[in-house]
Design an enzyme around this catalytic site. Structure first.
Site, short mmCIF file in Angstrom:
data_model
loop_
_atom_site.label_atom_id
_atom_site.label_comp_id
_atom_site.label_asym_id
_atom_site.label_seq_id
_atom_site.Cartn_x
_atom_site.Cartn_y
_atom_site.Cartn_z
N PRO A 167 0.83 -1.20 0.00
CA PRO A 167 0.00 0.00 0.00
C PRO A 167 0.87 1.26 0.00
O PRO A 167 1.86 1.34 0.73
CB PRO A 167 -0.80 -0.13 1.31
N GLU A 168 0.51 2.22 -0.84
CA GLU A 168 1.23 3.48 -0.90
C GLU A 168 0.41 4.54 -0.17
O GLU A 168 -0.61 4.23 0.45
CB GLU A 168 1.50 3.83 -2.36
N HIS A 228 -5.15 -15.94 8.73
CA HIS A 228 -4.33 -14.80 8.37
C HIS A 228 -4.55 -13.60 9.30
O HIS A 228 -3.93 -12.55 9.10
CB HIS A 228 -4.60 -14.39 6.93
N ARG A 267 0.92 -12.22 4.23
CA ARG A 267 2.37 -12.38 4.07
C ARG A 267 3.13 -12.30 5.40
O ARG A 267 4.32 -12.59 5.45
CB ARG A 267 2.90 -11.30 3.11
#
Length: 280
Positions: free
Chosen positions: A2-3, A92, A111
């Protein structure tokens, strides 16, 4: 990853589902998400209220009522969502903050790269990349004089220069491709070779593009969703990123995808030619 527009979108969602809530329990299913001692982390926050959530670059800053701040970096695929207390979570979901109002704030990360660090409020700029982070890409903080000065010191290529968070906060691979396309600058152009006019144009486009992308709640290319489980909408407005092989929307030339410092990079060879250094 994410930016800035995506992280700001998450922050605005968190203001609605987390602020003003008092914590009465914390479940940690993956201890490495917490960089502090896990039990110290839990005991420091149970009984505290989330007063607000700020952002600096790609970092979220949770402000608690006991003058502690949790620095949260989503990394590749971290996300937050809300649900009723004691609702089952999937494999997750790694951290769950239980609130006294009967809701939970859950942190999910397929991740497992995201991290949370608890510090005294006022010391958050000592954490990780915040130590050296550049200015926010706003007219108030990001001055063209500063930008020109640091550009002219660099012999490297402009694309990796823009990705360096020390130079300007929040730009990632998506928006670097976009602002370079908007500015007609080749991604391999040496940073110190940009003309004064190019520096001004690039500076203005960085501010403009990140503001518009935030307005559209960010870009969903792979898995990004906001705090309500919704995808962003800016992916429908991308001109360069992800369009390798397509026709340039400005001139019709076939867009090219290459690697620049190991990062996939898309540009228009006609609109963004590699130029010799100018003297203006």
């Amino acid at each position: 990853m994410p930016e800035l527009p995506e992280v700001e979108t998450v922050r605005r969602g968190l203001l609605k589902i987390a602020t003003g809530r008092k914590i009465n329990g914390i479940d940690v299913y993956y201890g490495k998400t917490i960089t502090n001692d896990v039990e110290d982390f839990r005991q420091s926050l149970i009984g505290q209220t989330i007063e607000t959530v700020d952002r600096r670059g790609k970092y979220l800053l949770f402000r608690f009522s006991n003058q502690l701040t949790m620095v949260s970096h989503l990394r590749m695929e971290g996300s937050y969502y809300s649900q009723p207390v004691n609702t089952p979570v999937d494999k997750h979901t790694h951290v769950v903050f239980k609130f006294t109002d009967g809701t939970e704030l859950c942190y999910r990360d397929t991740r497992k790269f995201g991290r949370m660090t608890l510090v005294k409020t006022g010391e958050e700029m000592t954490v990780g990349g915040l130590k050296t982070i550049g200015p926010e890409p706003t007219a108030a903080d990001f001055k063209v004089e500063y930008f020109q000065k640091i550009l002219h010191r660099s012999r490297g290529k402009i694309k990796p220069f823009l990705l360096n968070q020390r130079h300007v906060a929040g730009l990632g691979n998506i928006y670097a491709d976009e602002v370079l396309w908007m500015s007609r600058i080749n991604p391999e152009q040496p940073a110190n070779s940009l003309s004064q006019a190019q520096v001004q144009t690039l500076h203005d486009n960085i501010i403009k593009e990140l503001s518009i992308a935030t307005k559209y709640k960010g870009t969903t290319v792979h898995t990004f969703k906001n705090a309500f489980g919704d995808a962003g909408a800016f992916q429908d407005r991308l001109n360069a990123y992800g369009h390798g092989g397509d026709r340039c929307p400005r001139c019709g030339t076939k867009m090219v995808k290459i690697k620049v410092n190991q990062r996939g990079t898309t540009f228009c060879p006609h609109c963004q030619p590699l130029m010799e250094k100018t003297n203006d």
